[in-house]
Design a protein around this motif. Structure first.
Motif, PDB file in Angstrom:
ATOM      1  N   PRO A  33     -84.216  63.860 136.903  1.00 22.80           N
ATOM      2  CA  PRO A  33     -83.953  65.091 136.237  1.00 22.80           C
ATOM      3  C   PRO A  33     -83.306  64.870 134.900  1.00 22.80           C
ATOM      4  N   LEU A  34     -83.606  65.911 134.227  1.00 29.58           N
ATOM      5  CA  LEU A  34     -83.178  65.817 132.627  1.00 29.58           C
ATOM      6  C   LEU A  34     -81.589  66.209 132.708  1.00 29.58           C
ATOM      7  N   SER A  35     -80.790  65.506 131.981  1.00 31.65           N
ATOM      8  CA  SER A  35     -79.422  65.764 131.800  1.00 31.65           C
ATOM      9  C   SER A  35     -79.035  66.499 130.465  1.00 31.65           C
ATOM     10  N   ILE A  36     -78.641  67.676 130.993  1.00 38.74           N
ATOM     11  CA  ILE A  36     -78.517  68.707 129.790  1.00 38.74           C
ATOM     12  C   ILE A  36     -77.001  69.263 129.613  1.00 38.74           C
ATOM     13  N   ILE A  37     -76.739  69.461 128.447  1.00 38.69           N
ATOM     14  CA  ILE A  37     -75.267  70.187 128.057  1.00 38.69           C
ATOM     15  C   ILE A  37     -75.754  71.373 127.264  1.00 38.69           C
ATOM     16  N   VAL A 156     -79.799  65.861 126.354  1.00 36.44           N
ATOM     17  CA  VAL A 156     -80.328  66.733 125.612  1.00 36.44           C
ATOM     18  C   VAL A 156     -79.109  67.924 125.605  1.00 36.44           C
ATOM     19  N   ILE A 157     -78.930  68.149 124.447  1.00 38.63           N
ATOM     20  CA  ILE A 157     -78.045  69.140 123.929  1.00 38.63           C
ATOM     21  C   ILE A 157     -78.888  70.772 123.833  1.00 38.63           C
ATOM     22  N   VAL A 158     -78.421  71.749 124.581  1.00 33.60           N
ATOM     23  CA  VAL A 158     -79.103  72.975 124.224  1.00 33.60           C
ATOM     24  C   VAL A 158     -78.114  73.726 123.592  1.00 33.60           C
ATOM     25  N   SER A 159     -78.237  73.982 122.549  1.00 32.87           N
ATOM     26  CA  SER A 159     -77.192  74.685 121.641  1.00 32.87           C
ATOM     27  C   SER A 159     -77.842  75.975 121.333  1.00 32.87           C
ATOM     28  N   VAL A 160     -77.027  77.268 121.758  1.00 31.47           N
ATOM     29  CA  VAL A 160     -77.454  78.589 121.681  1.00 31.47           C
ATOM     30  C   VAL A 160     -76.321  79.433 121.232  1.00 31.47           C
ATOM     31  N   VAL A 280     -83.867  76.865 126.258  1.00 34.45           N
ATOM     32  CA  VAL A 280     -83.960  75.876 127.236  1.00 34.45           C
ATOM     33  C   VAL A 280     -85.281  75.837 127.780  1.00 34.45           C
ATOM     34  N   LEU A 281     -86.349  76.708 127.748  1.00 32.56           N
ATOM     35  CA  LEU A 281     -87.712  76.515 128.382  1.00 32.56           C
ATOM     36  C   LEU A 281     -88.354  75.186 127.261  1.00 32.56           C
ATOM     37  N   TYR A 282     -87.999  75.484 126.111  1.00 31.27           N
ATOM     38  CA  TYR A 282     -88.836  74.224 125.484  1.00 31.27           C
ATOM     39  C   TYR A 282     -88.250  72.829 126.164  1.00 31.27           C
ATOM     40  N   VAL A 283     -86.939  72.698 126.404  1.00 29.20           N
ATOM     41  CA  VAL A 283     -86.650  71.290 126.950  1.00 29.20           C
ATOM     42  C   VAL A 283     -87.106  71.077 128.400  1.00 29.20           C
ATOM     43  N   VAL A 284     -86.964  72.009 129.275  1.00 26.62           N
ATOM     44  CA  VAL A 284     -87.670  71.632 130.422  1.00 26.62           C
ATOM     45  C   VAL A 284     -88.857  71.862 130.820  1.00 26.62           C
ATOM     46  N   GLU A 285     -89.618  72.505 129.976  1.00 23.41           N
ATOM     47  CA  GLU A 285     -91.106  72.737 130.206  1.00 23.41           C
ATOM     48  C   GLU A 285     -91.850  72.227 128.907  1.00 23.41           C
ATOM     49  N   ASN A 286     -91.338  71.102 128.497  1.00 21.77           N
ATOM     50  CA  ASN A 286     -92.012  70.748 127.154  1.00 21.77           C
ATOM     51  C   ASN A 286     -93.394  70.120 127.151  1.00 21.77           C
TER      52      ASN A 286
END
Length: 349
Positions: A33-37, A156-160, A280-286
């Motif tokens: 699994p990807l580790s995401i903040i 991976v940091i998802v900054s929104v 979010v989509l880019y990271v998980v479904e890249n």
């Protein structure tokens, strides 16, 4: 057996074992699994809530580990609403609160409404896990605590939201969690950042996430040591989430904090842009080729908050693009995925 034949056999075996090891390593990596903040300014727009819904569901599918949710909005309702979401979905993801955050936008209507909503008998409509604001860690401390415990180059940091936490993290010093400076800790632990920020088609445009904290955004793009992939304003602006889904597809369980948030952000019905969801989509479904990409370069932010991009083969930055066909494909995906029931409510009719 002749010596030459023996060596040939040994080489074949070694090659087979080597290939098998590589294949096994590749399979293991693909299944990890990807580790995401998830760094959010929850409360300024409802797309943050839709993006968080996606992250919960990806986690329930075993595709990600959602490590933490640091926040950049100065409002007690911001972590409060996220805690309601955590509790309602059945998760307990650590939440951080910003320190010395921006005052440029203090609107908190939809998250305040959800936090203060009451049942007919006057009790809170939504349960909470954290009832004392003081129990939330500061966002930068949460970052340092979480990053220090992760494998190198794995997060991976998802900054929104605003870049406030990221800029402060870069300036942070050794503490109880790590002997490293913030910049060294980031360089060691963070794979890349997927950031909803900027506008690459109009250099005069002041995109909200950048404009509200320009100094932090400048520091982030100028000093961040790992790659940054931006999903600019024009991408999410091209993909609208339909109000009819909110009105028709969540009736199996009420009240729902996602629905309450959406219905109270603007006057219904309205279709809302999907800015944060694209990051979010880019990271998980890249691997799905949902987006186009600018290629490498450098993002610059001037003192007015306008963003520009300069192609550079050695640059650490890039940004996403979408054409009309891709935008429709992504919209259809969002509708299917977000209207799915979370694991906690699979048996609800």
């Amino acid at each position: 057996m002749k010596t030459t034949q023996l060596w040939a056999l040994l080489i074949s075996i070694m090659a087979f074992v080597g290939c098998s090891s590589k294949d096994a390593a590749k399979t293991t990596e693909e299944n990890t699994p990807l580790s995401i903040i998830f760094d959010t300014d929850m409360g300024n727009d409802v797309d943050d809530a839709l993006a968080l819904d996606m992250l919960y569901k990806y986690m329930e599918e075993g595709r990600i580990n959602l490590l933490a949710i640091p926040t950049t909005k100065k409002s007690e309702y911001c972590p409060g609403y996220i805690d309601i979401m955590n509790t309602w979905y059945g998760h307990n993801i650590p939440i951080g609160v910003v320190e010395n955050g921006t005052d440029k936008n203090n609107s908190s209507h939809f998250i305040q409404t959800a936090c203060e909503l009451k049942t007919d008998n006057g009790k809170p409509a939504f349960e909470r896990t954290v009832t004392n604001y003081a129990d939330f860690l500061k966002s930068v401390s949460l970052y340092r605590k979480v990053l220090s415990g992760q494998p190198d180059s794995s997060v991976v940091i998802v900054s929104v939201g605003f870049s406030t936490n990221l800029a402060q993290l870069l300036d942070s010093q050794a503490d109880e969690y790590s002997p490293l400076s913030g910049k060294d800790l980031v360089k060691k632990k963070v794979k890349y950042v997927s950031a909803m920020m900027g506008q690459m088609q109009d250099t005069a445009f002041k995109e909200f996430n950048v404009y509200c904290d320009i100094p932090s955004a400048q520091k982030f793009v100028n000093e961040w040591p790992t790659p940054i992939v931006a999903s600019p304003y024009e991408v999410g602006d091209a993909i609208l989430f339909p109000a009819k889904c909110i009105e028709n597809d969540f009736k199996w369980k009420t009240p729902n904090p996602l629905v309450v948030g959406y219905e109270n952000y603007m006057e219904m019905p309205y279709d809302r842009q999907t800015w944060d969801m694209t990051s979010v989509l880019y990271v998980v479904e890249n691997d799905k080729n949902f987006f186009g990409n600018s290629g490498p370069g450098t993002i610059s932010i001037d003192d007015t908050g306008a963003t520009t991009f300069s192609p550079n083969a050695n640059g650490k930055h890039s940004y996403l693009t979408v054409n009309e066909e891709q935008a429709q494909t992504i919209k259809d995906y969002f509708i299917r995925f977000i209207t799915q029931k979370p694991a906690k409510y699979k048996d609800f009719e």
